[in-house]
Design an enzyme around this catalytic site. Structure first.
Site, short mmCIF file in Angstrom:
data_model
loop_
_atom_site.label_atom_id
_atom_site.label_comp_id
_atom_site.label_asym_id
_atom_site.label_seq_id
_atom_site.Cartn_x
_atom_site.Cartn_y
_atom_site.Cartn_z
N ARG A 101 -3.31 5.33 -3.13
CA ARG A 101 -2.84 4.21 -2.29
C ARG A 101 -4.06 3.34 -2.05
O ARG A 101 -5.04 3.80 -1.45
CB ARG A 101 -2.26 4.75 -0.97
N HIS A 133 5.17 -0.78 -4.57
CA HIS A 133 5.39 0.54 -3.96
C HIS A 133 6.47 1.26 -4.78
O HIS A 133 7.58 1.52 -4.29
CB HIS A 133 5.79 0.39 -2.50
N GLN A 136 8.36 4.46 -3.53
CA GLN A 136 9.40 4.13 -2.56
C GLN A 136 10.67 3.66 -3.27
O GLN A 136 11.78 4.06 -2.93
CB GLN A 136 8.89 3.03 -1.61
N ASP A 226 11.65 -4.37 5.66
CA ASP A 226 10.34 -3.72 5.77
C ASP A 226 9.57 -4.50 6.84
O ASP A 226 10.01 -5.58 7.27
CB ASP A 226 9.62 -3.79 4.40
N CYS A 266 12.03 1.25 4.54
CA CYS A 266 11.08 2.22 3.97
C CYS A 266 10.32 2.98 5.04
O CYS A 266 9.82 4.07 4.78
CB CYS A 266 10.11 1.51 3.02
N ARG A 294 12.01 10.68 -0.54
CA ARG A 294 10.66 10.44 -1.08
C ARG A 294 10.13 11.69 -1.78
O ARG A 294 9.48 11.61 -2.81
CB ARG A 294 9.71 10.01 0.04
N1 NVA Z 1 4.86 -3.27 3.15
C1 NVA Z 1 4.32 -2.16 3.90
C2 NVA Z 1 4.95 -0.88 3.44
C3 NVA Z 1 4.53 0.34 4.20
C4 NVA Z 1 5.14 1.58 3.67
C5 NVA Z 1 2.81 -2.14 3.76
O1 NVA Z 1 2.31 -2.38 2.66
O2 NVA Z 1 2.14 -1.87 4.74
N1 CP Z 2 7.36 4.32 3.36
C1 CP Z 2 6.07 4.73 3.27
O1 CP Z 2 5.40 4.60 2.24
O2 CP Z 2 5.62 5.34 4.39
P1 CP Z 2 4.10 5.76 4.65
O3 CP Z 2 3.29 4.50 4.71
O4 CP Z 2 4.13 6.50 5.97
O5 CP Z 2 3.64 6.63 3.54
#
Ligand code: NVA
Ligand code: CP
Length: 311
Positions: A101, A133, A136, A226, A266, A294
């Site tokens: 990530r 993502h 997801q 989201d 999500c 997930r």
């Molecule tokens: N769009 C959000 C998704 C978190 C799971 C982010 O990137 O923070």
């Molecule tokens: N939806 C998702 O990716 O959640 P987290 O950021 O908690 O991993």
């Protein structure tokens, strides 16, 4: 594994048949895959916080007989302590899969390219970047199929209300590859780029772009949202709260959708911002089913990238 390494930086790396294979593997009895990663490691690098992605990835690895190693971004110091390429080469010495990530999608590209250039057969998996993502999106497809059936989902429109961000992009691509029609409603300046729209449509999917949440919700079978401020955008929060006013999925918006419509998110959710408490905690919400998926999706993905085809 024969053939090219099965990286997944964005969902379209899998192609429609790869997505179908992952979902089929996700639905398989986990016991039949329990030795897939026996004695092997899965590196899980996180430059940003996570609840669902870390835990689902760790437990999916364990279910496949592997050993997950959680690594904080600051610990390996990508491009601080050593280059992204050297971090990738190092982790590939010990692990069968490298999942990360990252703040910048380009970091994943450099990791993948370094491993490919070195002839190292270790797939790189995107656990969320500023651009995509895909893990997801796999869970989202699984959830939509559970709600509507594999064939039924193709007749059901998914309306994404909010920021056309990483989650939207992967969802729209995944839906397009699966033949599911989508709509996206975003305020001016936060909608999809022309390039994203063409990419989504290139898979044959029916995508409608609007700045009107009500038009997007009308007759939809699923409403999705989201956060308005993603990780890494915190300094924009004030401007985003103002721009997204009127884009909350609340009871009035849900009432415009089909009576049997489901609501997805999500997570993490911000009740009272992008979604009302009554909706996210209401009868049509499938967010916890989506969260649980997930892990199933990740189990299918890890099996797929390490060489399993469709069952
Ligand atoms: N769009 C959000 C998704 C978190 C799971 C982010 O990137 O923070
Ligand atoms: N939806 C998702 O990716 O959640 P987290 O950021 O908690 O991993």
């Amino acid at each position: 594994m024969s053939g090219p390494t099965r990286h997944m930086l964005e969902i379209d790396d899998l192609g429609p048949s790869g997505v179908a294979d992952v979902l089929a593997l996700a639905g398989r009895d986990p016991a039949t895959l329990a030795r897939t990663l026996e004695g092997q490691g899965v590196a899980l690098v996180f430059e940003k916080p996570s609840a669902r992605t870390r835990n689902s990835s760790e437990m999916a690895t364990v279910a496949l007989g592997g050993h997950p190693v959680y690594i904080q971004g600051a610990e390996v110091g990508i491009d601080v302590r050593e280059t992204a390429e050297d971090v990738a080469r190092t982790l590939a010495c010990f692990h069968r899969v490298l999942c990360a990530r990252v703040m910048d999608h380009g970091t994943l590209v450099r990791m993948r390219d370094a491993l490919d250039a070195g002839g190292v057969d270790v797939p790189v998996v995107n656990l969320l970047s500023d651009r995509a993502h895909p893990c997801q999106a796999l869970a989202d497809l699984l959830t939509l199929r559970q709600c509507f059936g594999v064939d039924g989902a193709r007749d059901r429109t998914v309306a994404f209300i909010g920021d056309a961000n990483n989650v939207w992009r992967s969802l729209a691509l995944a839906a397009s590859m699966a033949g599911i029609p989508t709509r996206v409603a975003s305020p001016d300046g936060y909608g999809p780029s022309a390039e994203d729209v063409s990419l989504v449509r290139s898979f044959g999917g029916d995508l409608t772009v609007t700045d009107d949440p009500a038009a997007a919700a009308d007759g939809a079978s699923a409403l999705y949202t989201d956060v308005w401020t993603s990780m890494g955008e915190e300094q924009e929060r004030g401007a985003r709260l103002a721009a997204f006013a009127g884009f909350c999925i609340d009871e009035a918006l849900v009432a415009r959708a089909r009576p049997d419509a489901v609501v997805l998110h999500c997570l993490p959710a911000h009740r009272g911002e992008e979604i009302s408490a009554a909706v996210v905690d209401g009868a049509g919400s499938v967010v916890w089913q989506q969260a649980a998926n997930r892990m199933h999706a990740m189990r299918g993905l890890l099996a797929y990238v390490t060489g399993h085809g469709a069952p």
